[in-house]
Design a protein around this motif. Sequence first.
Motif, PDB file in Angstrom:
ATOM      1  N   GLN A   1       0.833  -1.196   0.000  1.00 24.02           N
ATOM      2  CA  GLN A   1       0.000   0.000   0.000  1.00 24.02           C
ATOM      3  C   GLN A   1       0.874   1.254   0.000  1.00 24.02           C
ATOM      4  N   ALA A   2       1.880   1.280   0.839  1.00 23.02           N
ATOM      5  CA  ALA A   2       2.784   2.448   0.884  1.00 23.02           C
ATOM      6  C   ALA A   2       3.509   2.617  -0.445  1.00 23.02           C
ATOM      7  N   PHE A   3       3.974   1.511  -1.029  1.00 29.60           N
ATOM      8  CA  PHE A   3       4.684   1.535  -2.313  1.00 29.60           C
ATOM      9  C   PHE A   3       3.790   2.124  -3.392  1.00 29.60           C
ATOM     10  N   GLU A   4       2.548   1.665  -3.468  1.00 31.17           N
ATOM     11  CA  GLU A   4       1.610   2.157  -4.483  1.00 31.17           C
ATOM     12  C   GLU A   4       1.239   3.617  -4.241  1.00 31.17           C
ATOM     13  N   GLU A   5       1.077   4.018  -2.980  1.00 29.76           N
ATOM     14  CA  GLU A   5       0.767   5.417  -2.690  1.00 29.76           C
ATOM     15  C   GLU A   5       1.905   6.335  -3.133  1.00 29.76           C
ATOM     16  N   ILE A   6       3.134   5.907  -2.900  1.00 24.97           N
ATOM     17  CA  ILE A   6       4.293   6.696  -3.330  1.00 24.97           C
ATOM     18  C   ILE A   6       4.296   6.813  -4.848  1.00 24.97           C
ATOM     19  N   ARG A   7       4.043   5.696  -5.537  1.00 23.75           N
ATOM     20  CA  ARG A   7       4.015   5.721  -7.008  1.00 23.75           C
ATOM     21  C   ARG A   7       2.906   6.630  -7.531  1.00 23.75           C
ATOM     22  N   GLU A   8       1.719   6.568  -6.920  1.00 28.89           N
ATOM     23  CA  GLU A   8       0.605   7.415  -7.364  1.00 28.89           C
ATOM     24  C   GLU A   8       0.924   8.893  -7.147  1.00 28.89           C
ATOM     25  N   GLN A   9       1.492   9.218  -5.993  1.00 26.88           N
ATOM     26  CA  GLN A   9       1.862  10.602  -5.710  1.00 26.88           C
ATOM     27  C   GLN A   9       2.888  11.091  -6.731  1.00 26.88           C
ATOM     28  N   HIS A  10       3.868  10.256  -7.027  1.00 30.99           N
ATOM     29  CA  HIS A  10       4.894  10.617  -8.008  1.00 30.99           C
ATOM     30  C   HIS A  10       4.266  10.798  -9.385  1.00 30.99           C
ATOM     31  N   GLY A  11       3.339   9.918  -9.748  1.00 37.46           N
ATOM     32  CA  GLY A  11       2.666  10.036 -11.043  1.00 37.46           C
ATOM     33  C   GLY A  11       1.949  11.361 -11.188  1.00 37.46           C
ATOM     34  N   SER A  12       1.306  11.810 -10.112  1.00 40.46           N
ATOM     35  CA  SER A  12       0.616  13.108 -10.144  1.00 40.46           C
ATOM     36  C   SER A  12       1.612  14.244 -10.319  1.00 40.46           C
ATOM     37  N   GLU A  13       2.758  14.150  -9.637  1.00 36.80           N
ATOM     38  CA  GLU A  13       3.781  15.191  -9.752  1.00 36.80           C
ATOM     39  C   GLU A  13       4.366  15.232 -11.164  1.00 36.80           C
ATOM     40  N   ILE A  14       4.607  14.062 -11.753  1.00 35.59           N
ATOM     41  CA  ILE A  14       5.128  13.997 -13.128  1.00 35.59           C
ATOM     42  C   ILE A  14       4.123  14.612 -14.101  1.00 35.59           C
ATOM     43  N   LEU A  15       2.850  14.306 -13.917  1.00 30.40           N
ATOM     44  CA  LEU A  15       1.838  14.869 -14.808  1.00 30.40           C
ATOM     45  C   LEU A  15       1.806  16.391 -14.699  1.00 30.40           C
ATOM     46  N   LYS A  16       1.992  16.929 -13.497  1.00 31.60           N
ATOM     47  CA  LYS A  16       2.041  18.385 -13.330  1.00 31.60           C
ATOM     48  C   LYS A  16       3.222  18.973 -14.098  1.00 31.60           C
ATOM     49  N   VAL A  17       4.378  18.327 -13.993  1.00 33.98           N
ATOM     50  CA  VAL A  17       5.566  18.802 -14.708  1.00 33.98           C
ATOM     51  C   VAL A  17       5.324  18.771 -16.205  1.00 33.98           C
ATOM     52  N   ARG A  18       4.646  17.739 -16.671  1.00 30.07           N
ATOM     53  CA  ARG A  18       4.367  17.607 -18.104  1.00 30.07           C
ATOM     54  C   ARG A  18       3.216  18.488 -18.561  1.00 30.07           C
ATOM     55  N   GLY A  19       2.532  19.139 -17.612  1.00 25.77           N
ATOM     56  CA  GLY A  19       1.412  20.004 -17.970  1.00 25.77           C
ATOM     57  C   GLY A  19       0.160  19.228 -18.326  1.00 25.77           C
ATOM     58  N   GLN A  20       0.018  18.036 -17.768  1.00 24.38           N
ATOM     59  CA  GLN A  20      -1.141  17.191 -18.052  1.00 24.38           C
ATOM     60  C   GLN A  20      -1.993  17.061 -16.797  1.00 24.38           C
ATOM     61  N   ASP A  21      -3.285  16.873 -17.005  1.00 21.17           N
ATOM     62  CA  ASP A  21      -4.193  16.613 -15.889  1.00 21.17           C
ATOM     63  C   ASP A  21      -4.170  15.133 -15.580  1.00 21.17           C
ATOM     64  N   PRO A  22      -4.273  14.777 -14.289  1.00 23.58           N
ATOM     65  CA  PRO A  22      -4.342  13.357 -13.962  1.00 23.58           C
ATOM     66  C   PRO A  22      -5.634  12.749 -14.514  1.00 23.58           C
ATOM     67  N   PRO A  23      -5.603  11.476 -14.877  1.00 24.60           N
ATOM     68  CA  PRO A  23      -6.826  10.850 -15.389  1.00 24.60           C
ATOM     69  C   PRO A  23      -7.882  10.784 -14.298  1.00 24.60           C
ATOM     70  N   ARG A  24      -9.122  10.936 -14.697  1.00 24.09           N
ATOM     71  CA  ARG A  24     -10.219  10.829 -13.738  1.00 24.09           C
ATOM     72  C   ARG A  24     -10.626   9.377 -13.625  1.00 24.09           C
ATOM     73  N   ILE A  25     -10.873   8.970 -12.426  1.00 23.63           N
ATOM     74  CA  ILE A  25     -11.265   7.582 -12.175  1.00 23.63           C
ATOM     75  C   ILE A  25     -12.642   7.352 -12.788  1.00 23.63           C
ATOM     76  N   GLY A  26     -12.771   6.251 -13.494  1.00 20.83           N
ATOM     77  CA  GLY A  26     -14.046   5.884 -14.077  1.00 20.83           C
ATOM     78  C   GLY A  26     -14.261   6.392 -15.484  1.00 20.83           C
ATOM     79  N   GLU A  27     -13.358   7.216 -15.985  1.00 18.55           N
ATOM     80  CA  GLU A  27     -13.494   7.717 -17.362  1.00 18.55           C
ATOM     81  C   GLU A  27     -12.695   6.837 -18.308  1.00 18.55           C
ATOM     82  N   SER A  28     -13.236   6.631 -19.475  1.00 19.22           N
ATOM     83  CA  SER A  28     -12.468   5.910 -20.486  1.00 19.22           C
ATOM     84  C   SER A  28     -11.580   6.888 -21.225  1.00 19.22           C
ATOM     85  N   SER A  29     -10.508   6.352 -21.811  1.00 22.15           N
ATOM     86  CA  SER A  29      -9.576   7.229 -22.507  1.00 22.15           C
ATOM     87  C   SER A  29     -10.058   7.610 -23.898  1.00 22.15           C
ATOM     88  N   GLY A  30     -11.191   7.073 -24.308  1.00 22.00           N
ATOM     89  CA  GLY A  30     -11.850   7.498 -25.538  1.00 22.00           C
ATOM     90  C   GLY A  30     -11.174   7.013 -26.703  1.00 22.00           C
TER      91      GLY A  30
END
Length: 139
Positions: A110-139
């Motif tokens: 759980q801690a490992f996955e939480e760290i990865r998710e937090q990092h993923g959000s930070e990377i998306l911010k650096v890239r100027g992207q919004d995090p994916p919304r849960i439950g939405e398809s990528s279309g």
Amino acid sequence: MDWAGDHIAWVIRVARTRSIRFTVVALVSGLSALAVTLAVAVSAPPWAPALLGFIAAAGQFLQGLIRDREQSHLGHQLAIKLQKALRDFHTDVGELSDWQLRERFKEFRQAFEEIREQHGSEILKVRGQDPPRIGESSG
């Protein structure tokens, strides 16, 4: 636990690659920019300073798009956090019962996955992207 070590090694490799690429692009574009003055001073053909200026500008444009420096720093920070979580898991593991070990492993995952998710959000911010919304398809 091999998967955790493999993932950490992959994160480190990617961060190191980004760091090296940032350094190389910065050096090439910086030296090209400096060489423009030299090319003009020695009366080089007009295409020489133009090419050097283009290389300098292209390098800066590339770094502005891919943001290797920031992503490299975030990758190294991620690796450090994941390594700490792994070390924390391994502390006193030999003295635990099977049930306690399973519980500790669940906490670690759980801690490992939480760290990865937090990092993923930070990377998306650096890239100027919004995090994916849960439950939405990528279309």
